[in-house]
Design a protein around this motif. Structure first.
Motif, PDB file in Angstrom:
ATOM      1  N   MET A   1       0.841  -1.178   0.000  1.00 46.96           N
ATOM      2  CA  MET A   1       0.000   0.000   0.000  1.00 46.96           C
ATOM      3  C   MET A   1       0.890   1.247   0.000  1.00 46.96           C
ATOM      4  SD  MET A   1      -2.717   1.440   2.804  1.00 46.96           S
ATOM      5  CE  MET A   1      -4.108   0.451   2.355  1.00 46.96           C
ATOM      6  N   HIS A   2       0.524   2.206  -0.789  1.00 42.58           N
ATOM      7  CA  HIS A   2       1.261   3.473  -0.848  1.00 42.58           C
ATOM      8  C   HIS A   2       0.774   4.418   0.253  1.00 42.58           C
ATOM      9  CE1 HIS A   2       1.875   1.969  -4.941  1.00 42.58           C
ATOM     10  NE2 HIS A   2       2.957   2.720  -4.947  1.00 42.58           N
ATOM     11  N   LEU A   3       1.707   5.126   0.834  1.00 37.38           N
ATOM     12  CA  LEU A   3       1.370   6.167   1.796  1.00 37.38           C
ATOM     13  C   LEU A   3       0.827   7.388   1.046  1.00 37.38           C
ATOM     14  CD1 LEU A   3       4.563   6.046   4.017  1.00 37.38           C
ATOM     15  CD2 LEU A   3       2.303   5.150   4.591  1.00 37.38           C
ATOM     16  N   HIS A 107      -5.937   7.035  -5.141  1.00 37.10           N
ATOM     17  CA  HIS A 107      -5.309   6.029  -4.290  1.00 37.10           C
ATOM     18  C   HIS A 107      -5.912   4.650  -4.569  1.00 37.10           C
ATOM     19  CE1 HIS A 107      -3.537   5.237  -0.005  1.00 37.10           C
ATOM     20  NE2 HIS A 107      -3.065   4.422  -0.914  1.00 37.10           N
ATOM     21  N   ARG A 108      -7.225   4.595  -4.731  1.00 33.12           N
ATOM     22  CA  ARG A 108      -7.871   3.313  -5.007  1.00 33.12           C
ATOM     23  C   ARG A 108      -7.440   2.754  -6.358  1.00 33.12           C
ATOM     24  NH1 ARG A 108     -14.037   2.115  -4.105  1.00 33.12           N
ATOM     25  NH2 ARG A 108     -14.290   4.194  -4.955  1.00 33.12           N
ATOM     26  N   GLN A 109      -7.215   3.617  -7.343  1.00 34.19           N
ATOM     27  CA  GLN A 109      -6.767   3.136  -8.654  1.00 34.19           C
ATOM     28  C   GLN A 109      -5.366   2.542  -8.590  1.00 34.19           C
ATOM     29  OE1 GLN A 109      -7.306   5.853 -11.876  1.00 34.19           O
ATOM     30  NE2 GLN A 109      -9.514   5.886 -11.639  1.00 34.19           N
ATOM     31  N   ILE A 110      -4.533   3.095  -7.715  1.00 40.60           N
ATOM     32  CA  ILE A 110      -3.164   2.595  -7.579  1.00 40.60           C
ATOM     33  C   ILE A 110      -3.124   1.365  -6.672  1.00 40.60           C
ATOM     34  CG2 ILE A 110      -0.881   3.162  -6.645  1.00 40.60           C
ATOM     35  CD1 ILE A 110      -1.399   6.023  -7.699  1.00 40.60           C
ATOM     36  N   ASP A 111      -3.851   1.427  -5.572  1.00 44.66           N
ATOM     37  CA  ASP A 111      -3.931   0.318  -4.616  1.00 44.66           C
ATOM     38  C   ASP A 111      -5.373  -0.175  -4.574  1.00 44.66           C
ATOM     39  OD1 ASP A 111      -1.223   0.401  -3.803  1.00 44.66           O
ATOM     40  OD2 ASP A 111      -1.667   2.039  -2.413  1.00 44.66           O
ATOM     41  N   GLN A 112      -5.648  -1.212  -5.331  1.00 39.11           N
ATOM     42  CA  GLN A 112      -7.011  -1.726  -5.489  1.00 39.11           C
ATOM     43  C   GLN A 112      -7.684  -2.108  -4.181  1.00 39.11           C
ATOM     44  OE1 GLN A 112      -8.402  -2.479  -8.852  1.00 39.11           O
ATOM     45  NE2 GLN A 112      -6.765  -1.162  -9.576  1.00 39.11           N
ATOM     46  N   ASP A 113      -6.904  -2.468  -3.168  1.00 39.74           N
ATOM     47  CA  ASP A 113      -7.491  -2.918  -1.905  1.00 39.74           C
ATOM     48  C   ASP A 113      -7.857  -1.780  -0.954  1.00 39.74           C
ATOM     49  OD1 ASP A 113      -4.772  -2.387  -1.602  1.00 39.74           O
ATOM     50  OD2 ASP A 113      -4.543  -3.800   0.041  1.00 39.74           O
ATOM     51  N   VAL A 114      -7.609  -0.543  -1.342  1.00 37.64           N
ATOM     52  CA  VAL A 114      -7.955   0.596  -0.493  1.00 37.64           C
ATOM     53  C   VAL A 114      -9.476   0.786  -0.513  1.00 37.64           C
ATOM     54  CG1 VAL A 114      -7.803   3.108  -0.248  1.00 37.64           C
ATOM     55  CG2 VAL A 114      -5.764   1.774  -0.765  1.00 37.64           C
ATOM     56  N   GLU A 115     -10.057   0.811   0.656  1.00 34.20           N
ATOM     57  CA  GLU A 115     -11.492   1.058   0.787  1.00 34.20           C
ATOM     58  C   GLU A 115     -11.674   2.519   1.169  1.00 34.20           C
ATOM     59  OE1 GLU A 115     -13.326  -1.794   3.396  1.00 34.20           O
ATOM     60  OE2 GLU A 115     -12.187  -3.437   2.493  1.00 34.20           O
TER      61      GLU A 115
END
Length: 127
Positions: A1-3, A107-115
């Protein structure tokens, strides 16, 4: 996950610099070299910002509020005559972006698991 700070460095700041560089050319008729000196980057970087080779992949930031804030920054001569003041204004703008959750979809596009509905990481420490 990206900060969130990684997203700012990789995507948000280049986009803001690109928007700012274009406005400085349009409103103030500044040269690429003058803009480079003001922003503390190279003239080729400014060329890339202006032509869209860098800092153009973030439509999330092309909101009326962000565009208006960039134009306000450029319109005030004090902001563009002192690099420290300009840095402060850009820092305030990144805080506005976080506070108003303008990075969430990116952020969701880069890290798919971000809710993004339940994520409030950017809210922490911002007043």
């Amino acid at each position: 996950m990206h900060l969130p700070s990684e997203l700012e460095a990789m995507i948000v700041i280049p986009r803001l610099r690109a928007m700012l560089a274009r406005e400085l050319v349009i409103q103030k008729r500044m040269t690429q070299s003058e803009i480079a000196s003001l922003l503390g980057v190279s003239q080729p970087s400014i060329s890339n910002y202006i032509t869209g080779a860098r800092g153009s992949s973030t439509p999330f930031l092309d909101t009326p509020e962000i565009i208006a804030k960039i134009r306000e920054i450029v319109a005030d001569e004090a902001n563009i005559s002192d690099r420290r003041i300009l840095t402060q204004k850009l820092n305030e703008l990144t805080g506005f972006i976080r506070k108003n959750r303008l990075m969430c979809e990116m952020h969701r596009q880069i890290d798919q698991d971000v809710e993004i509905e339940s994520c409030h990481i950017c809210d922490e420490g911002i007043s």
